[in-house]
Each structure stands twice: as C-alpha cells, then as structure tokens.
Design a protein around this motif. Sequence first.
Motif, PDB file in Angstrom:
ATOM      1  N   ARG A  16       0.493  -0.969  -0.285  1.00 30.37           N
ATOM      2  CA  ARG A  16       0.299  -0.111   0.074  1.00 30.37           C
ATOM      3  C   ARG A  16       0.864   1.041   0.156  1.00 30.37           C
ATOM      4  N   ARG A  17       2.051   1.520   1.109  1.00 34.90           N
ATOM      5  CA  ARG A  17       3.079   2.729   0.938  1.00 34.90           C
ATOM      6  C   ARG A  17       3.827   2.805  -0.595  1.00 34.90           C
ATOM      7  N   VAL A  19       2.533   1.925  -3.435  1.00 38.10           N
ATOM      8  CA  VAL A  19       1.729   2.260  -4.670  1.00 38.10           C
ATOM      9  C   VAL A  19       1.008   3.673  -4.562  1.00 38.10           C
ATOM     10  N   ASN A  20       0.769   4.092  -2.951  1.00 41.12           N
ATOM     11  CA  ASN A  20       1.544   5.363  -3.105  1.00 41.12           C
ATOM     12  C   ASN A  20       2.341   6.441  -3.040  1.00 41.12           C
ATOM     13  N   LEU A  21       3.474   5.696  -2.928  1.00 46.72           N
ATOM     14  CA  LEU A  21       4.714   6.547  -3.220  1.00 46.72           C
ATOM     15  C   LEU A  21       4.648   7.150  -4.644  1.00 46.72           C
ATOM     16  N   ILE A  23       1.853   6.685  -6.670  1.00 43.02           N
ATOM     17  CA  ILE A  23       0.217   7.637  -6.767  1.00 43.02           C
ATOM     18  C   ILE A  23       1.167   9.294  -6.590  1.00 43.02           C
ATOM     19  N   ASP A  24       1.695   9.718  -6.051  1.00 43.41           N
ATOM     20  CA  ASP A  24       2.155  11.132  -5.765  1.00 43.41           C
ATOM     21  C   ASP A  24       3.566  11.426  -5.844  1.00 43.41           C
ATOM     22  N   ARG A  25       4.271  10.180  -6.678  1.00 45.39           N
ATOM     23  CA  ARG A  25       5.786  10.688  -7.522  1.00 45.39           C
ATOM     24  C   ARG A  25       5.460  10.808  -9.095  1.00 45.39           C
ATOM     25  N   ARG A  59      -5.902  14.194  -8.192  1.00 44.77           N
ATOM     26  CA  ARG A  59      -5.931  13.858  -6.697  1.00 44.77           C
ATOM     27  C   ARG A  59      -7.246  13.328  -6.022  1.00 44.77           C
ATOM     28  N   ALA A  62      -9.997  11.276  -6.979  1.00 48.94           N
ATOM     29  CA  ALA A  62      -9.210   9.752  -6.653  1.00 48.94           C
ATOM     30  C   ALA A  62      -9.943  10.250  -5.091  1.00 48.94           C
ATOM     31  N   ARG A  63      -9.615  10.949  -4.489  1.00 51.98           N
ATOM     32  CA  ARG A  63     -10.582  10.931  -3.264  1.00 51.98           C
ATOM     33  C   ARG A  63     -12.025  11.497  -2.912  1.00 51.98           C
ATOM     34  N   ARG A  66     -12.857   7.812  -3.543  1.00 56.06           N
ATOM     35  CA  ARG A  66     -12.547   6.650  -2.230  1.00 56.06           C
ATOM     36  C   ARG A  66     -14.294   7.384  -1.865  1.00 56.06           C
TER      37      ARG A  66
END
Length: 70
Positions: A16-17, A19-21, A23-25, A59, A62-63, A66
């Motif tokens: 999860r971390r 994937v989030n990384l 998506i963010d970068r 973003r 995406a929020r 969710r």
Amino acid sequence: MNLNRILDIVANVIVRRLVNLGIDRGPGWLRRRGGTGAATPPGAKPPAGDPRALVKRARQAARIARRLGR
C-alpha cells in the motif's frame, strides 16, 4: 493470530505504501522525463494547463471516488 496472517498484514502495508508513493511521485517523474520518444505519438498534443494543477485535480477526484465507494 498465526504467522501467515501477520506476514499478510505486513505485506499489505508495504504494498500500500509503495503504491501510494508511486501515485504521488509518478506524475512528477513523467513530467521530468519529458514527452519525447516512443511513448508519445507523433501527432499528440502536450497536456494543457499546469501539470501541478492537473495532479491536484486528479488527487481530488481520487478522494471523491474513495468516498463514493464507501
């Protein structure tokens, strides 16, 4: 709780971390990488607008997605 379940939990947190990384970068990496090469078709237009604003809107979308999925 058995060892298999604990390993599954740890693996899920790590994935999860990562994937989030990504998506963010990811959008920043693509922007710095440039748009030339085989990935860009010859007649394609560059994206309109500020790339940071596009990332911000993505973003936000995406929020909202969710929240709707709950």
